[in-house]
Design a protein around this motif. Structure first.
Motif, PDB file in Angstrom:
ATOM      1  N   SER A   2       0.397  -1.029  -0.409  1.00 11.80           N
ATOM      2  CA  SER A   2      -0.387   0.106  -0.007  1.00 11.80           C
ATOM      3  C   SER A   2       0.560   1.477  -0.401  1.00 11.80           C
ATOM      4  CB  SER A   2      -1.018  -0.210   0.756  1.00 11.80           C
ATOM      5  OG  SER A   2      -0.143   0.152   2.638  1.00 11.80           O
ATOM      6  N   ASP A   3       1.837   1.110  -0.101  1.00 12.97           N
ATOM      7  CA  ASP A   3       3.139   2.656   0.131  1.00 12.97           C
ATOM      8  C   ASP A   3       3.254   3.194  -0.779  1.00 12.97           C
ATOM      9  OD1 ASP A   3       3.429   2.060   3.146  1.00 12.97           O
ATOM     10  OD2 ASP A   3       5.824   0.739   2.596  1.00 12.97           O
ATOM     11  N   ILE A   4       2.747   1.926  -2.112  1.00  9.29           N
ATOM     12  CA  ILE A   4       3.153   2.901  -3.906  1.00  9.29           C
ATOM     13  C   ILE A   4       2.030   3.915  -3.628  1.00  9.29           C
ATOM     14  CG2 ILE A   4       0.953   1.379  -4.797  1.00  9.29           C
ATOM     15  CD1 ILE A   4       4.243   2.360  -5.919  1.00  9.29           C
ATOM     16  N   LEU A   5       0.590   3.436  -2.872  1.00  7.90           N
ATOM     17  CA  LEU A   5      -0.230   4.449  -2.972  1.00  7.90           C
ATOM     18  C   LEU A   5      -0.096   5.870  -1.991  1.00  7.90           C
ATOM     19  CD1 LEU A   5      -3.628   3.023  -2.179  1.00  7.90           C
ATOM     20  CD2 LEU A   5      -2.470   3.395  -3.956  1.00  7.90           C
ATOM     21  N   LYS A   6       0.659   5.868  -1.077  1.00  7.92           N
ATOM     22  CA  LYS A   6       1.502   7.372  -0.639  1.00  7.92           C
ATOM     23  C   LYS A   6       2.503   8.115  -1.802  1.00  7.92           C
ATOM     24  CE  LYS A   6       0.642   5.795   4.389  1.00  7.92           C
ATOM     25  NZ  LYS A   6       0.971   5.756   5.130  1.00  7.92           N
ATOM     26  N   GLU A   7       3.223   6.875  -2.690  1.00  8.36           N
ATOM     27  CA  GLU A   7       4.627   7.690  -3.267  1.00  8.36           C
ATOM     28  C   GLU A   7       3.682   8.504  -4.825  1.00  8.36           C
ATOM     29  OE1 GLU A   7       7.423   5.202  -3.694  1.00  8.36           O
ATOM     30  OE2 GLU A   7       7.048   3.839  -2.537  1.00  8.36           O
ATOM     31  N   VAL A   8       2.399   8.076  -5.070  1.00 13.10           N
ATOM     32  CA  VAL A   8       2.187   8.820  -6.349  1.00 13.10           C
ATOM     33  C   VAL A   8       0.338   9.644  -5.590  1.00 13.10           C
ATOM     34  CG1 VAL A   8       0.822   8.053  -8.448  1.00 13.10           C
ATOM     35  CG2 VAL A   8       2.871   6.089  -7.423  1.00 13.10           C
ATOM     36  N   PHE A  51       5.407   4.325 -14.270  1.00 12.60           N
ATOM     37  CA  PHE A  51       5.795   3.042 -13.856  1.00 12.60           C
ATOM     38  C   PHE A  51       5.413   2.920 -12.451  1.00 12.60           C
ATOM     39  CE2 PHE A  51       8.485  -0.776 -12.238  1.00 12.60           C
ATOM     40  CZ  PHE A  51       6.639  -1.701 -12.907  1.00 12.60           C
ATOM     41  N   LEU A  52       5.293   4.081 -11.703  1.00  9.55           N
ATOM     42  CA  LEU A  52       5.072   3.886  -9.858  1.00  9.55           C
ATOM     43  C   LEU A  52       3.320   4.603 -10.608  1.00  9.55           C
ATOM     44  CD1 LEU A  52       7.747   6.423  -8.400  1.00  9.55           C
ATOM     45  CD2 LEU A  52       7.227   3.668  -8.301  1.00  9.55           C
ATOM     46  N   THR A  53       3.294   5.535 -10.932  1.00  8.26           N
ATOM     47  CA  THR A  53       1.720   6.171 -11.210  1.00  8.26           C
ATOM     48  C   THR A  53       1.260   4.693 -11.328  1.00  8.26           C
ATOM     49  OG1 THR A  53       2.708   7.616 -12.281  1.00  8.26           O
ATOM     50  CG2 THR A  53       0.276   7.859 -12.517  1.00  8.26           C
TER      51      THR A  53
END
Length: 299
Positions: free
Chosen positions: A19-25, A251-253
């Protein structure tokens, strides 16, 4: 050729998305901004029998917060789309001159959701591909994916391209049977096709990037509650909406878009037997706000 063979010798490593990917983007919006700052998205979707797919894709684009959203579709879908999603605009995809102008102005083009397999659709896809430029994103979904394999269409190299096939569509595109769809084989086929990114949808969807030959990402939070018509159309819309807004690292997005889709579905499944795609779309704005609030509290 040597470059491709070198890649084939590398065993790709799997990374489980968290879920950390959500805060990154997903970030709080700047105070001084307007709709033009959040992407101009064009969907070329929805033939006569499949208007629902186009509407679901459009709804999810709008609900991500994309700035200017237009559905180019068969005119039969106009009333249903405008009554369901008044925040979006509608265009007749038979008006080729107008469609060409809109395509050139768009930041992101999503094509294929709810298109029928026909000569007209092939012409539509080919004409769209021919005018895209390097500063645009192209998301290819649904029937357009199968037609690329069946009709031997070439993916344009100028825009950044994202494919969103399920395993059956990937088999029709590449000839790889589901049992043969290993990470290495998927990456090599993506190379041959010339796509920049691949979201291979399954019960544990996988995400690949041309720029990342030694690793792929996997989603493990999905489930059978997502086995519902329209799920892929909704995902494609979220991907397109995110690419229109969060452009720093595509890619992150793309990873964040895929994760958010399954994360909302997972939450809905706690009280529902299935997670309807339209319910997922309804939850996108509140889920995104929840993520930005959590980021603020951590800071």
């Amino acid at each position: 050729m040597f470059f491709s063979l070198c890649y084939s010798l590398i065993e790709m490593q799997k990374k489980i998305l968290k879920s950390d990917i959500l805060k990154e983007v997903i970030k709080e919006r700047p105070s001084h901004s307007n709709k033009t700052n959040y992407g101009r998205i064009l969907l070329i979707c929805g033939s006569k029998p499949f208007g629902g797919a186009a509407i679901m894709a459009t709804k999810s684009v709008v609900n991500t917060g994309a700035g200017l959203v237009t559905l180019a579709s068969d005119p039969i879908n106009r009333t249903a789309m405008l009554s369901t999603i008044p925040e979006a605009m509608f265009a007749d995809y038979y008006d080729r001159k107008n469609l060409s102008n809109m395509t050139k102005k768009a930041d992101v083009i999503l094509i294929g959701s709810g298109l029928e397999d026909s000569d007209f659709s092939e012409e539509l896809i080919q004409e769209t591909f021919s005018i895209l430029t390097a500063n645009q994103f192209l998301v290819i979904d649904g029937t357009a994916l199968s037609m690329i394999g069946k009709r031997h269409l070439r993916i344009p190299q100028k825009p950044t391209s994202v494919l969103t096939p399920h395993q059956g569509e990937w088999e029709r595109m590449t000839g790889l049977k589901v049992s043969e769809q290993t990470a290495d084989a998927n990456f090599l086929e993506m190379q041959k096709i010339g796509a920049d990114y691949l979201i291979l949808k399954s019960n544990a969807s996988e995400i690949y990037a041309q720029k990342n030959p030694d690793q792929y990402n996997q989603l493990t939070i999905g489930g059978p509650f997502q086995a519902v018509g329209g799920m892929g159309d909704t995902l494609a819309g979220i991907v397109a909406g995110f690419l229109g807004q969060f452009r720093h690292d595509p890619f992150l997005t793309i990873q964040a878009a895929a994760y958010l889709h399954s994360w909302i579905a997972k939450q809905l499944s706690k009280q529902n037997y299935i997670a309807l795609p339209t319910r997922i779309s309804d939850q996108i704005p509140s889920a995104m706000r929840q993520i930005t609030l959590a980021s603020e509290q951590n800071n």
